[in-house]
Design a protein around this motif. Structure first.
Motif, PDB file in Angstrom:
ATOM      1  N   PRO A 129      -6.713 -10.336   6.196  1.00 31.72           N
ATOM      2  CA  PRO A 129      -5.588  -9.567   7.051  1.00 31.72           C
ATOM      3  C   PRO A 129      -4.220 -10.673   7.008  1.00 31.72           C
ATOM      4  N   THR A 130      -3.828  -9.866   7.412  1.00 39.32           N
ATOM      5  CA  THR A 130      -2.235 -10.682   7.785  1.00 39.32           C
ATOM      6  C   THR A 130      -1.986 -11.694   8.628  1.00 39.32           C
ATOM      7  N   SER A 131      -1.786 -12.707   8.710  1.00 36.05           N
ATOM      8  CA  SER A 131      -1.141 -13.713  10.060  1.00 36.05           C
ATOM      9  C   SER A 131      -0.232 -13.185  11.176  1.00 36.05           C
ATOM     10  N   SER A 132       1.025 -12.658   9.945  1.00 34.74           N
ATOM     11  CA  SER A 132       1.907 -12.273  10.902  1.00 34.74           C
ATOM     12  C   SER A 132       2.295 -11.223  10.047  1.00 34.74           C
ATOM     13  N   GLY A 133       2.924 -10.003  10.826  1.00 31.83           N
ATOM     14  CA  GLY A 133       3.321  -9.443   9.813  1.00 31.83           C
ATOM     15  C   GLY A 133       2.792  -8.070   9.662  1.00 31.83           C
ATOM     16  N   VAL A 134       3.018  -7.255   8.662  1.00 24.94           N
ATOM     17  CA  VAL A 134       2.535  -6.033   8.559  1.00 24.94           C
ATOM     18  C   VAL A 134       2.170  -5.453   6.993  1.00 24.94           C
ATOM     19  N   VAL A 135       1.762  -4.966   6.669  1.00 28.39           N
ATOM     20  CA  VAL A 135       1.050  -4.437   4.818  1.00 28.39           C
ATOM     21  C   VAL A 135       1.413  -2.913   5.572  1.00 28.39           C
ATOM     22  N   ARG A 136       2.039  -2.144   5.442  1.00 22.89           N
ATOM     23  CA  ARG A 136       2.054  -0.415   5.350  1.00 22.89           C
ATOM     24  C   ARG A 136       1.792  -0.005   4.079  1.00 22.89           C
ATOM     25  N   LEU A 137       0.303   1.372   3.701  1.00 19.39           N
ATOM     26  CA  LEU A 137       0.438   1.677   3.042  1.00 19.39           C
ATOM     27  C   LEU A 137       0.298   3.059   3.608  1.00 19.39           C
ATOM     28  N   GLY A 138       1.410   4.646   2.789  1.00 19.30           N
ATOM     29  CA  GLY A 138       1.640   5.253   3.199  1.00 19.30           C
ATOM     30  C   GLY A 138       1.951   5.547   4.390  1.00 19.30           C
ATOM     31  N   GLY A 139       2.956   4.543   5.542  1.00 18.62           N
ATOM     32  CA  GLY A 139       2.948   4.489   6.306  1.00 18.62           C
ATOM     33  C   GLY A 139       2.727   4.055   7.893  1.00 18.62           C
ATOM     34  N   ASP A 140       1.454   4.025   7.451  1.00 16.66           N
ATOM     35  CA  ASP A 140       0.271   3.260   8.526  1.00 16.66           C
ATOM     36  C   ASP A 140       0.010   1.720   7.964  1.00 16.66           C
ATOM     37  N   PRO A 141      -0.210   1.137   9.146  1.00 18.79           N
ATOM     38  CA  PRO A 141      -0.828  -0.734   8.881  1.00 18.79           C
ATOM     39  C   PRO A 141      -2.021  -0.823   8.460  1.00 18.79           C
ATOM     40  N   ILE A 142      -1.925  -0.821   6.906  1.00 21.14           N
ATOM     41  CA  ILE A 142      -2.997  -0.519   6.244  1.00 21.14           C
ATOM     42  C   ILE A 142      -4.320  -1.523   7.353  1.00 21.14           C
ATOM     43  N   ALA A 143      -4.612  -2.515   7.977  1.00 24.46           N
ATOM     44  CA  ALA A 143      -5.618  -2.802   8.828  1.00 24.46           C
ATOM     45  C   ALA A 143      -5.446  -2.272   9.792  1.00 24.46           C
ATOM     46  N   GLY A 144      -5.107  -0.867   9.939  1.00 29.13           N
ATOM     47  CA  GLY A 144      -5.988   0.061  11.206  1.00 29.13           C
ATOM     48  C   GLY A 144      -6.437   1.431  10.128  1.00 29.13           C
ATOM     49  N   LEU A 145      -6.502   1.403   8.507  1.00 34.36           N
ATOM     50  CA  LEU A 145      -7.129   2.678   7.549  1.00 34.36           C
ATOM     51  C   LEU A 145      -8.632   1.262   7.546  1.00 34.36           C
ATOM     52  N   SER A 146      -9.267   3.229   7.184  1.00 33.73           N
ATOM     53  CA  SER A 146     -10.855   1.899   7.021  1.00 33.73           C
ATOM     54  C   SER A 146     -10.608   1.395   5.470  1.00 33.73           C
ATOM     55  N   ARG A 147     -11.905   0.629   4.873  1.00 30.30           N
ATOM     56  CA  ARG A 147     -11.867   0.007   3.308  1.00 30.30           C
ATOM     57  C   ARG A 147     -12.069   1.698   2.616  1.00 30.30           C
ATOM     58  N   ARG A 148     -12.540   2.857   3.139  1.00 33.24           N
ATOM     59  CA  ARG A 148     -13.029   3.760   2.762  1.00 33.24           C
ATOM     60  C   ARG A 148     -11.578   4.389   2.106  1.00 33.24           C
ATOM     61  N   GLN A 149     -10.758   5.166   2.923  1.00 31.11           N
ATOM     62  CA  GLN A 149      -9.278   5.605   3.396  1.00 31.11           C
ATOM     63  C   GLN A 149      -8.748   4.579   2.173  1.00 31.11           C
ATOM     64  N   VAL A 150      -8.154   3.500   2.698  1.00 33.49           N
ATOM     65  CA  VAL A 150      -7.742   2.494   1.562  1.00 33.49           C
ATOM     66  C   VAL A 150      -8.258   3.099  -0.049  1.00 33.49           C
ATOM     67  N   ALA A 151      -9.108   2.878  -0.214  1.00 36.22           N
ATOM     68  CA  ALA A 151      -9.521   2.940  -1.259  1.00 36.22           C
ATOM     69  C   ALA A 151      -9.844   3.889  -1.594  1.00 36.22           C
ATOM     70  N   ARG A 152      -9.585   5.779  -1.269  1.00 35.95           N
ATOM     71  CA  ARG A 152      -9.131   6.809  -1.260  1.00 35.95           C
ATOM     72  C   ARG A 152      -7.820   6.575  -2.573  1.00 35.95           C
ATOM     73  N   ARG A 153      -6.735   6.017  -1.616  1.00 35.94           N
ATOM     74  CA  ARG A 153      -5.786   6.068  -2.266  1.00 35.94           C
ATOM     75  C   ARG A 153      -5.009   4.235  -3.323  1.00 35.94           C
ATOM     76  N   LEU A 154      -5.549   3.042  -3.004  1.00 41.15           N
ATOM     77  CA  LEU A 154      -5.016   2.574  -3.926  1.00 41.15           C
ATOM     78  C   LEU A 154      -6.059   1.356  -4.463  1.00 41.15           C
ATOM     79  N   ALA A 155      -6.114   0.859  -5.706  1.00 45.46           N
ATOM     80  CA  ALA A 155      -7.344   0.623  -6.439  1.00 45.46           C
ATOM     81  C   ALA A 155      -6.564  -0.837  -6.913  1.00 45.46           C
ATOM     82  N   MET A 156      -7.468  -2.140  -7.163  1.00 44.24           N
ATOM     83  CA  MET A 156      -7.475  -3.091  -6.904  1.00 44.24           C
ATOM     84  C   MET A 156      -7.976  -3.764  -8.421  1.00 44.24           C
ATOM     85  N   VAL A 157      -7.663  -3.715  -9.166  1.00 39.63           N
ATOM     86  CA  VAL A 157      -7.554  -5.538 -10.557  1.00 39.63           C
ATOM     87  C   VAL A 157      -8.067  -6.890 -10.731  1.00 39.63           C
TER      88      VAL A 157
END
Lengths: 353, 265
Positions: free
Chosen positions: B53-81
């Protein structure tokens, strides 16, 4: 390169047909194993007698056996064989879940301090008379194991909540509760009683009753349902917590739920049958060697294999030094330790590959 | 709208690791994260993936704050290696790539034909189709990295985050991997060590130093001798040829003095 015979669609060690047939086939083997279990013992009662009693109890014709002989089969041998199956299933399942969740191939159902907590609880009840007869040995063991698990969760959480902290917390709790048990045993007067409790905690199915079967059976059944429903989630932990999180798993929530579920299963099993070792450590590896790492297949396979394994070990424990009985915990360890060594050797070979 | 860190800050145990980072990532582009060891590249990627989680500031994914999305919603659009992907289990390559399909179905439901098709196509994209039935444990470092990226692609992401994907690979495998990544249609943010690779394969570069964005822009704007001296503490020559931009290192600058002093020593 993998030889063509060992490659497979669907990523299991068997063909698609083989994997589909595996679990039903194993269930049949399990039923036969339990049936065999009911025919072995000091009184001369064979498969025909056991079958006749079984038929009578499910509404068939009279078995023609005396009440005592019927009782030996229905109230002694059958619950014992069925409890062996349930305990084996539950312990193997807990092993699968904990090895995946804690990412440690050497994790077993007792890694969270549950068994040592159970021994402390049992010893407290029996030796010091805590609860004034209102609670029995099994209840004392259950309370002890849940307290130990609570301590592990708390310790694991305050020290950072990572998987290795969880294992360290489990080791610490195991040490603490073992010390407490020793302390009580050392200071208590009645050494005979204590020896009795400790013998029981070594793992014994000889006191199995139908009520044990019902309690253990329902908890293990619930556990199987929960863990199988979480199969994909368990797969997601293959590369660790962050990888699981990035695959869409709410790691903290899922881990808590599954840890509680395994602790509950283990506590109920330990409370009725003592700490039967090695089933939870070795059987998951055996199941993985047969069906691969995907939990959708691994969970049911390990569960049924664990059941079959413990039924046969239990039979063996009654046969090898007949008419005496070997505590089943001793028998599983005698079979389990060589298997454990094989696992270590296999891993060593792999890391050198 | 893609992945947008806005003044994203992350601190742990009283130390600020990522400090007020704002980056513009154009959809479909490849952005390289540069910076010396400990500059916060990996931590920033974890923030972008929503793993911390960000200590301050925000990360947006497709316009929505990523912290407000479920893990599953994030995983369907963003992948990490991640940099290292180790396991104690012995999965096959098919098992590993198949993990990428998990966000797209319930945990108890079986693989569908579509899942299998996606695994096959991701494997083909990363040239790992011939490895599908091999044990992951027996693969080389380069093969494992390609398998992990194939797993990420099986998630059908629009955003792909890679943490030093060329680590421990030999030159040929490094270039091969970067070419494959470059060819994917996803928006890619990757941490890189090699400045020449960054110049060749990235549309934009972001240089981190001490958790802050030191410079951002097209490779030619960012990779200058002054920046390399200041951020990396090296004297270097930056040349341009028909093959693009090249960084040639001259020497490590002595530590402890100002850049001007160091250059003149």
């Amino acid at each position: 390169m993998t030889p063509p015979g060992s490659t497979r669609p669907g990523s299991t060690r068997l063909g698609t047909l083989g994997t589909a047939a595996l679990v039903p086939l194993a269930l049949v083997v399990l039923a036969v194993s339990i049936a065999v279990g009911t025919t072995i013992g000091p009184s001369d009662l064979g498969p025909k007698d056991a079958f006749a009693v079984f038929l009578e109890r499910i509404g068939g014709p009279d078995s023609g056996l005396s009440g005592v002989r019927e009782g030996i089969i229905w109230d002694l041998r059958l619950p014992r064989a069925v409890l062996a199956a349930i305990c084996g299933a539950g312990l193997a399942l807990c092993g699968v879940v904990l090895q995946s969740l804690l990412r440690n191939p050497l994790a077993d159902p007792f890694v969270l301090g549950v068994s040592s907590g159970a021994s402390t609880g049992a010893v407290l009840v029996v030796v010091t008379g805590l609860g004034a007869g209102a609670i029995g040995l099994a209840t004392g063991a259950f309370i002890g194991s849940m307290l130990a698990f609570g301590l592990v969760l708390l310790l694991g959480f305050v020290t950072g909540g990572t998987t290795d902290r969880m294992i360290l917390a489990g080791v610490a709790a195991t040490q603490l509760f073992s010390a407490l048990t020793s302390f009580i045993v050392y200071t208590a007067a009645d050494a005979e009683q204590t020896r009795g409790v400790l013998f029981w905690l070594l793992g014994s199915l000889s006191s199995a009753s139908w009520s044990d079967v019902v309690v253990c059976g329902s908890v293990v059944l619930l556990g199987v349902a929960v863990c199988w429903a979480a199969a994909g989630t368990l797969d997601a932990f293959t590369f660790g917590q962050d990888a699981a999180a990035s695959l869409g798993v709410s790691v903290a929530k899922v881990r808590f739920l599954l840890l509680v579920m395994t602790a509950l299963m283990t506590a109920v099993i330990v409370s009725t049958s003592g700490a039967i070792g090695f089933v939870g450590l070795v059987l998951p590896h055996a199941a993985r060697a047969i069906v691969g790492v995907r939990h959708r297949l691994l969970v049911p396979t390990a569960t049924v294999l664990g059941a079959i394994f413990l039924v046969w070990v239990e039979i063996g424990s009654r046969v090898v030094i007949a008419p005496q009985e070997l505590p089943v915990g001793v028998a599983t360890a005698l079979v389990g330790v060589p298997a454990f060594v094989l696992i270590l050797l296999r891993q060593r070979r792999r890391s050198h590959a | 709208m893609s992945i947008e860190p806005r003044d994203a800050t992350w601190s742990t145990r009283g130390t600020v690791i990522v400090d007020g980072v704002t980056i513009d990532v154009a959809p479909g582009s490849t952005v390289g994260l540069l910076g010396p060891n400990g500059s916060g590249k990996s931590s920033l990627l974890r923030l972008l993936a929503g793993l911390r989680p960000t200590s301050s500031g925000v990360v947006r994914l497709g316009g929505d704050p990523i912290a407000g999305l479920s893990r599953r919603q994030v995983a369907r659009r963003l992948a990490m290696v991640e940099q290292e992907s180790a396991t104690d289990a012995d999965p096959t390559v098919r098992d590993v790539i198949g993990l990428g399909r998990l966000p797209h179905r319930a945990p108890w439901s079986p693989e569908t034909a579509n899942d299998r098709a996606m695994v096959a196509s991701a494997a083909a994209t990363m040239r790992t189709a011939h490895l599908l039935d091999r044990s992951y444990m027996t693969l080389s470092g380069g093969e494992r990295q390609r398998v992990q990226i194939a797993r990420a692609l099986a998630q059908e992401p629009t955003e792909l985050l890679l943490d030093e994907p060329t680590n421990h690979l030999d030159v040929r495998h490094q270039l091969e991997l970067l070419e494959l990544v470059r060819a994917t249609p996803t928006t890619t943010v990757m941490a890189l060590h090699d400045l020449n690779h960054a110049a060749t394969y990235c549309d934009r570069l972001v240089v981190l130093d001490g958790g802050r964005v030191h410079a951002a822009g097209r490779p030619a704007e960012v990779l200058t001798p002054a920046l390399l001296a200041e951020v990396y503490g090296v004297e270097a020559v930056v040349e341009t040829s028909e093959h693009g931009l090249h960084v040639r290192y001259v020497r490590a600058l002595p530590t402890g003095a100002s850049v001007e002093e160091r250059m003149s020593r």
